[in-house]
Design a protein around this motif. Sequence first.
Motif, PDB file in Angstrom:
ATOM      1  N   GLU A 211      41.576 -60.392  26.469  1.00  0.00           N
ATOM      2  CA  GLU A 211      41.567 -61.371  25.374  1.00  0.00           C
ATOM      3  C   GLU A 211      42.020 -62.766  25.814  1.00  0.00           C
ATOM      4  OE1 GLU A 211      43.989 -59.813  22.267  1.00  0.00           O
ATOM      5  OE2 GLU A 211      42.543 -58.257  21.688  1.00  0.00           O
ATOM      6  N   ASN A 212      42.634 -62.857  26.991  1.00  0.00           N
ATOM      7  CA  ASN A 212      43.199 -64.139  27.433  1.00  0.00           C
ATOM      8  C   ASN A 212      42.752 -64.450  28.858  1.00  0.00           C
ATOM      9  OD1 ASN A 212      45.432 -64.867  25.211  1.00  0.00           O
ATOM     10  ND2 ASN A 212      45.498 -62.662  25.571  1.00  0.00           N
ATOM     11  N   PRO A 213      41.520 -64.923  29.002  1.00  0.00           N
ATOM     12  CA  PRO A 213      40.976 -65.183  30.344  1.00  0.00           C
ATOM     13  C   PRO A 213      41.745 -66.248  31.126  1.00  0.00           C
ATOM     14  CG  PRO A 213      39.531 -66.054  28.624  1.00  0.00           C
ATOM     15  CD  PRO A 213      40.544 -65.210  27.943  1.00  0.00           C
ATOM     16  N   GLN A 214      42.591 -67.033  30.422  1.00  0.00           N
ATOM     17  CA  GLN A 214      43.382 -68.040  31.143  1.00  0.00           C
ATOM     18  C   GLN A 214      44.454 -67.411  32.021  1.00  0.00           C
ATOM     19  OE1 GLN A 214      43.849 -67.266  27.978  1.00  0.00           O
ATOM     20  NE2 GLN A 214      45.988 -67.482  27.343  1.00  0.00           N
ATOM     21  N   CYS A 215      44.767 -66.151  31.767  1.00  0.00           N
ATOM     22  CA  CYS A 215      45.770 -65.446  32.567  1.00  0.00           C
ATOM     23  C   CYS A 215      45.160 -65.079  33.916  1.00  0.00           C
ATOM     24  CB  CYS A 215      46.256 -64.192  31.838  1.00  0.00           C
ATOM     25  SG  CYS A 215      47.498 -63.268  32.778  1.00  0.00           S
ATOM     26  N   GLN A 216      45.809 -65.514  34.981  1.00  0.00           N
ATOM     27  CA  GLN A 216      45.271 -65.298  36.326  1.00  0.00           C
ATOM     28  C   GLN A 216      45.750 -63.992  36.955  1.00  0.00           C
ATOM     29  OE1 GLN A 216      42.939 -67.525  37.687  1.00  0.00           O
ATOM     30  NE2 GLN A 216      43.062 -68.166  35.552  1.00  0.00           N
ATOM     31  N   LEU A 217      46.581 -63.243  36.227  1.00  0.00           N
ATOM     32  CA  LEU A 217      47.112 -61.986  36.753  1.00  0.00           C
ATOM     33  C   LEU A 217      46.312 -60.804  36.232  1.00  0.00           C
ATOM     34  CD1 LEU A 217      50.945 -62.634  36.316  1.00  0.00           C
ATOM     35  CD2 LEU A 217      49.574 -62.953  38.375  1.00  0.00           C
TER      36      LEU A 217
END
Length: 216
Positions: free
Chosen positions: A59-65
């Motif tokens: 849901e949060n593609p901005q998370c790089q992990l």
Amino acid sequence: MAEKAFIFDMDGVIYDSEPIHAKAKKQVLAECGISISDERLATFVGRSSRDFYGTMVEENPQCQLSWQELAQRKHALYKRLLAEDDSVQVMPGIKELLEHIRAVGYPIGLGSSSIMEMIELVLNRFDLKDYFSVLVSGNDLPKSKPDPLIFLTVAQRLAVSPEICTVVEDATAGVTAAKAAGMYCIGYENPNSGPQNLSKADIIVNSHYDIIKLVK
């Protein structure tokens, strides 16, 4: 074969874990730029790290992990919080309940969505491990709660049939899994577990001392 067998969830049933879980999850997600409400967090109570962090990353593609990296960070933080917070205690009556079930002669298993390292850490800290003949982590299975596989696996390893098993659960996902496994389910109302729907349970209690009265 035993007349009955008991299967316990761990978090929120054995000890009051959810406030620390919530704190650790929120902190780890915030470091990745993800915010989550208490209401949304409550919908994941009783579910595996793979389910929770997999959903968060999706849901949060901005998370790089990856979800695995988030889970590892949360696990490390949770272990630290658990070690430092002396206020974390077992639920009132749980030791008496486990002692009573063992005295009656019924086998006891544990089916938790937590990783095995955490299960053993918690049970050893509170000196409860000897009560359980079988420990199963949903993290080691292809599916965890609300899928029934975890409870069916506990029953299989206890060498008992599902229909004689009684599950003690505090979460919607766990109750759903227990009933899907064909087991009797006691819904344990823990206010710190958030708004959980326990209506599918066969009986709902708010004290482990109430369960002691049911075990004959």
